[in-house]
Each structure stands twice: as structure tokens, then as C-alpha cells.
Write an enzyme that holds these catalytic residues in place. Structure first.
Site, short mmCIF file in Angstrom:
data_model
loop_
_atom_site.label_atom_id
_atom_site.label_comp_id
_atom_site.label_asym_id
_atom_site.label_seq_id
_atom_site.Cartn_x
_atom_site.Cartn_y
_atom_site.Cartn_z
N PHE A 91 -31.65 17.89 13.32
CA PHE A 91 -32.39 18.67 14.31
C PHE A 91 -32.06 18.13 15.71
O PHE A 91 -31.92 16.91 15.89
CB PHE A 91 -33.88 18.51 14.00
CG PHE A 91 -34.78 19.46 14.72
CD1 PHE A 91 -34.96 20.75 14.26
CD2 PHE A 91 -35.45 19.05 15.86
CE1 PHE A 91 -35.81 21.63 14.93
CE2 PHE A 91 -36.30 19.93 16.54
CZ PHE A 91 -36.47 21.21 16.08
N ARG A 144 -33.10 31.89 7.94
CA ARG A 144 -33.84 30.98 7.04
C ARG A 144 -35.02 31.70 6.40
O ARG A 144 -35.84 32.30 7.10
CB ARG A 144 -34.36 29.76 7.81
CG ARG A 144 -33.27 28.81 8.25
CD ARG A 144 -33.84 27.47 8.71
NE ARG A 144 -34.95 27.63 9.66
CZ ARG A 144 -35.63 26.60 10.16
NH1 ARG A 144 -35.35 25.37 9.81
NH2 ARG A 144 -36.61 26.82 11.02
N ASP A 162 -36.73 11.15 8.96
CA ASP A 162 -37.50 12.25 9.52
C ASP A 162 -37.93 13.15 8.36
O ASP A 162 -37.08 13.71 7.66
CB ASP A 162 -36.66 13.02 10.54
CG ASP A 162 -37.50 14.01 11.32
OD1 ASP A 162 -38.44 14.60 10.74
OD2 ASP A 162 -37.22 14.21 12.52
C1 LIG Z 1 -39.45 20.38 13.59
C2 LIG Z 1 -38.67 19.13 13.75
C3 LIG Z 1 -38.87 18.29 14.87
C4 LIG Z 1 -39.82 18.73 15.98
O1 LIG Z 1 -40.11 17.75 16.91
P1 LIG Z 1 -41.28 18.02 17.98
O2 LIG Z 1 -41.36 16.81 18.76
O3 LIG Z 1 -42.52 18.34 17.20
O4 LIG Z 1 -40.89 19.23 18.77
C5 LIG Z 1 -38.15 17.12 14.95
N1 LIG Z 1 -37.27 16.77 13.97
C6 LIG Z 1 -37.06 17.56 12.89
C7 LIG Z 1 -36.08 17.13 11.84
C8 LIG Z 1 -37.74 18.75 12.76
O5 LIG Z 1 -37.54 19.54 11.70
#
Ligand SMILES: *Cc1c(COP(=O)(O)O)cnc(C)c1O
Length: 410
Positions: free
Chosen positions: A132, A383, A209
Site C-alpha cells: 500500500f 476489487r 501491516d
Molecule cells: C488501508 C491501509 C492503510 C491505511 O492507512 P491510513 O493511515 O489509515 O490511511 C495502510 N496500509 C495498508 C496496507 C492498508 O491496507
């Protein structure tokens, strides 16, 4: 051949719903009674009906009634109470290690920064190019700030980082490995225990994560000997837009790691208001400022439901939903040139299925007009996110038929 044998028939989907032991939970979500097809619960989960009542009660009684006394009575310990509940139900973590904090982005920064500071003689961080954006961007910033080198792993479009790739990337200079448990694009499930072992053998720490797995794919952080983890609460934990993230720091690191945003709420004695910062000896040290209490209420409601349903049952339904979506894609969409770019083996696939076709950006926009809500991710990926407790098999069927009609019309 009767209608039951035809995967695409309403009768077939109705039989799947009739056999679903968790089907009754769907009515607990706002909007589940409407014909709208929601394929984006992996991005923003639906609210529970009980959340509306919970928020109202909070305003009138807990906040309105207790006022500032609420901090002493409940709110100071709320990030850790909810962290422990999350640990028990969703993360496989013993009490005292998980907490609710800032956004995922900010917690990524705080925990990654703490990890690289704990390995000062090591100059590299291993991560993958398909993670991400925020995960990659935060690490780019830390690399610049701390003069580290990022060692990138390239992944296949329908997969994610493999144990072999991580083993080839880590070495005596690796401080940290940062990866996602479930890849946001392909839904690939990384082998957390094996990759964690490989990283540890090289002397590195791991930060996982869990944004796309928490609440959908079972997690065993303690058993897997994970060092650090973060994740969202507004995806499969239905906390609502911008609800705060969770963090996890394994016991053995709690008194050792130092996070970079040292605020008063992470101090050893919060109300001493002393001249200098002394970090709390426990997990409180990972807090910075005043915790977002209102943002935790909806998560608490969803956790209670997940505990009642049980994560193994939730995962079994998730697999059944994505298996059905893949079977429908093969039947309805493959003839139109649509490819499944998620793992076909359900043991390697999280809670969504990504479908690829050159027209998917346009098709997603058209589907939104028709109250069928998937999302679009480059390149050419639509998705289909299937939040296990709020999605029915008939919803999957109706959405996939609508998708077929739009792709065919192009
Ligand atoms: C949804 C998501 C985020 C989102 O981060 P925010 O700080 O809440 O905007 C971060 N990492 C991953 C892998 C995600 O899927």
C-alpha cells in the site's frame, strides 16, 4: 440440470445462504436490507446497527453525564482495554501488547522508526514494491531521515512477497522487514511465521501491516513471534471512516523500543507533567497525544460480534464467499476476457478477489451508478471485497451478474 446446479441461479445462491451458519449476523448491519451490493467492506466496512445506539449513548451518558470524570473512570485505559480485546479475538496476542493509537500511517512511522533505531548498526530495510502506498512512502521518509537504504522486492501481479524472496533480500545489514499480511491489491496471504523466522535468522525485526487481514484472516502474532504490527480498524473491523489504528509491540520489546513522537500520554506518569519525558515502562509508551475515544466505540461493537461468531468461522465464510466469486468469475467473466489476479488457492487468498480487464475503471464507475459498489485499483483491477459477516452469497451473485452485464456491454 436444475436451477440449483447452475452457479449463477438465484436458487443456488439461496441454498448457499441457507447453509451459512453466520447468515443471521447480516441483519445487524445498517443497509443490509437494501438491494445495494457492497463489494468494498475491505476498504470501509458497513456500520453495525448497534453502533448508532452506542454512539448516542456515549454522547448522552458517558460524555454528557460523566464529563471530564470519564478520563479517570474509563477513557485513560480505553486504548489498552480495546487493544487487549483485539489481541484476544483477532490478533492472537496476550494482554499488554496491543493498543489503539493514531492512524495506520502514523503508527507505521512510529513503530518502523523505533525498530530501525534499535538496530543502529544495520542500514537496510526490506519491503515490497506492491505494498500500500502509505507503507512505502513512510519508509521512504524514514530512509531519508535516517540515511538507510530500501531494498525492494518485486512481486507477481497475482501474488505478494514470498519467503524465498525475503530470504534472498535479508542479510547482516537488514534492520527491519516491513510487509503486509494480506496484499491490498491481489489479496495474497504472506507466510507470516516463515518470513518472520527468516528475518529473525538474519537478525532483523519484522513489522507486519494487518490492515487487510484483521477481522477476516486469523492472526497469531504471539505464536508467530512477530515483533511489531499495525493495522486499520475501518476495514474488516467496521470502525467507521478514519477510526484509529491498532499497534502491537511484542512483550520482549516493550521496555526497549523508543518511539519518536514522545507526547505526554506516553509518559511514565501522565499527570506528573514533569520537566522532561520519561517513557512509560509498558505499552503506554507508544501513545503520543490524547487517544481518540469516540473513534473506538464502533470497533468495540464489531469486536463483540467477531468474538461471538469466532474468527475461524468468519474465515470459513470468507473462503466460501471468495470461492463463489472466483467460480462465478470463471463462468461469467472469463469468456469476456476478465482474469482473476488473486490466488486461486483459497489458503493463499484473503477476503477479496481482484478481477482484471482493460475496461475496469469505467466499469467500476458504471456499477456505482447502479448501486453495485466494488473499487478500482490500478492497473485495470476491480476489487470484489467480501466482508464475511455483512455479505450474503446472493449479494455476490447479483454483483457478479451486474459486472458481467457491464463488461459485456463494452
Ligand atoms: C488501508 C491501509 C492503510 C491505511 O492507512 P491510513 O493511515 O489509515 O490511511 C495502510 N496500509 C495498508 C496496507 C492498508 O491496507
Amino acid at each position: 440440470m436444475g436451477p440449483m446446479d447452475d452457479l449463477t441461479s438465484p436458487e443456488h445462491a439461496a441454498a448457499l445462504d441457507a447453509g451459512d451458519a453466520l447468515a443471521g449476523h447480516r441483519d445487524r448491519f445498517v443497509g443490509a436490507e437494501t438491494p445495494l451490493v457492497y463489494f468494498d467492506g475491505n476498504s470501509l466496512g458497513r456500520p453495525l446497527r448497534s453502533t448508532a445506539e452506542r454512539l448516542g449513548r456515549f454522547v448522552t451518558q458517558e460524555w454528557g453525564g460523566r464529563l471530564i470524570r470519564g478520563w479517570d473512570e474509563q477513557w485513560m485505559s480505553q486504548p489498552f482495554r480495546l487493544g487487549d480485546a483485539l489481541g484476544r479475538t483477532v490478533l492472537g496476542a496476550a494482554p499488554g501488547q496491543a493498543f489503539i493509537g493514531d492512524s495506520t500511517t502514523v503508527l507505521l512511522y512510529k513503530l518502523a522508526r523505533a525498530a530501525v533505531a534499535a538496530r543502529p548498526e544495520r542500514r537496510e530495510v526490506v519491503l515490497d514494491r506492491d505494498n500500500f502506498p502509505t507503507d512505502r512512502f513512510v519508509l521512504e521518509g524514514i530512509a531519508r531521515e535516517c540515511d538507510l537504504t530500501l531494498r525492494w522486492i518485486d512481486v507477481e501481479p497475482d501474488a505478494g512477497a514470498t519467503t524465498e524472496q525475503v530470504a534472498a533480500a535479508v542479510g547482516p545489514d537488514t534492520a527491519l522487514v516491513l510487509l503486509s499480511h494480506v496484499a491490498y491489491r491481489s489479496a495474497w496471504i504472506a507466510d507470516v511465521p516463515a518470513i518472520t523466522r527468516v528475518a529473525h535468522e538474519a537478525g532483523a525485526l519484522v513489522l507486519w501491516d494487518l490492515s487487510h487481514s484483521a477481522g477476516s484472516v486469523p492472526v497469531r502474532l504471539d505464536d508467530w513471534e512477530v515483533d511489531l504490527a499495525v493495522g486499520c480498524t475501518y476495514k474488516y473491523l467496521n470502525g467507521g471512516p478514519g477510526s484509529p489504528a491498532f499497534g502491537y509491540v511484542a512483550d520482549r520489546h516493550l521496555g526497549v523500543l523508543a518511539q519518536p513522537v514522545q507526547g505526554w500520554m506516553g509518559a511514565a506518569d501522565v499527570f506528573a507533567m514533569g520537566p522532561t519525558y520519561e517513557p512509560a515502562p509498558d505499552v503506554r509508551r507508544f501513545l503520543s497525544g490524547t487517544p481518540p475515544i469516540v473513534g473506538m466505540l464502533a470497533v468495540e461493537e464489531m469486536l463483540a460480534l467477531l468474538e461471538e461468531a469466532g474468527m475461524d468461522a468468519v474465515r470459513a465464510k470468507s473462503v466460501a464467499l471468495t470461492d463463489y466469486a472466483v467460480a462465478l468469475a470463471d463462468r461469467l467473466l472469463a469468456p469476456l476476457g476478465v482474469c482473476v489476479v488473486s490466488p486461486r488457492d483459497s489458503s493463499l487468498r484473503g477476503g477479496h478477489v481482484t478481477l482484471q480487464h482493460p475496461r475496469m475503471r469505467q466499469v467500476t464507475a458504471e456499477l456505482w451508478e447502479a448501486d453495485v459498489i466494488p473499487d478500482y485499483r490500478d492497473p485495470d483491477g476491480l476489487r470484489v471485497g467480501l466482508s464475511p459477516l455483512s455479505t450474503s452469497f446472493d449479494e455476490v451473485r447479483r454483483g457478479m451478474v451486474a459486472l458481467r452485464d457491464r463488461v459485456a456491454a463494452g
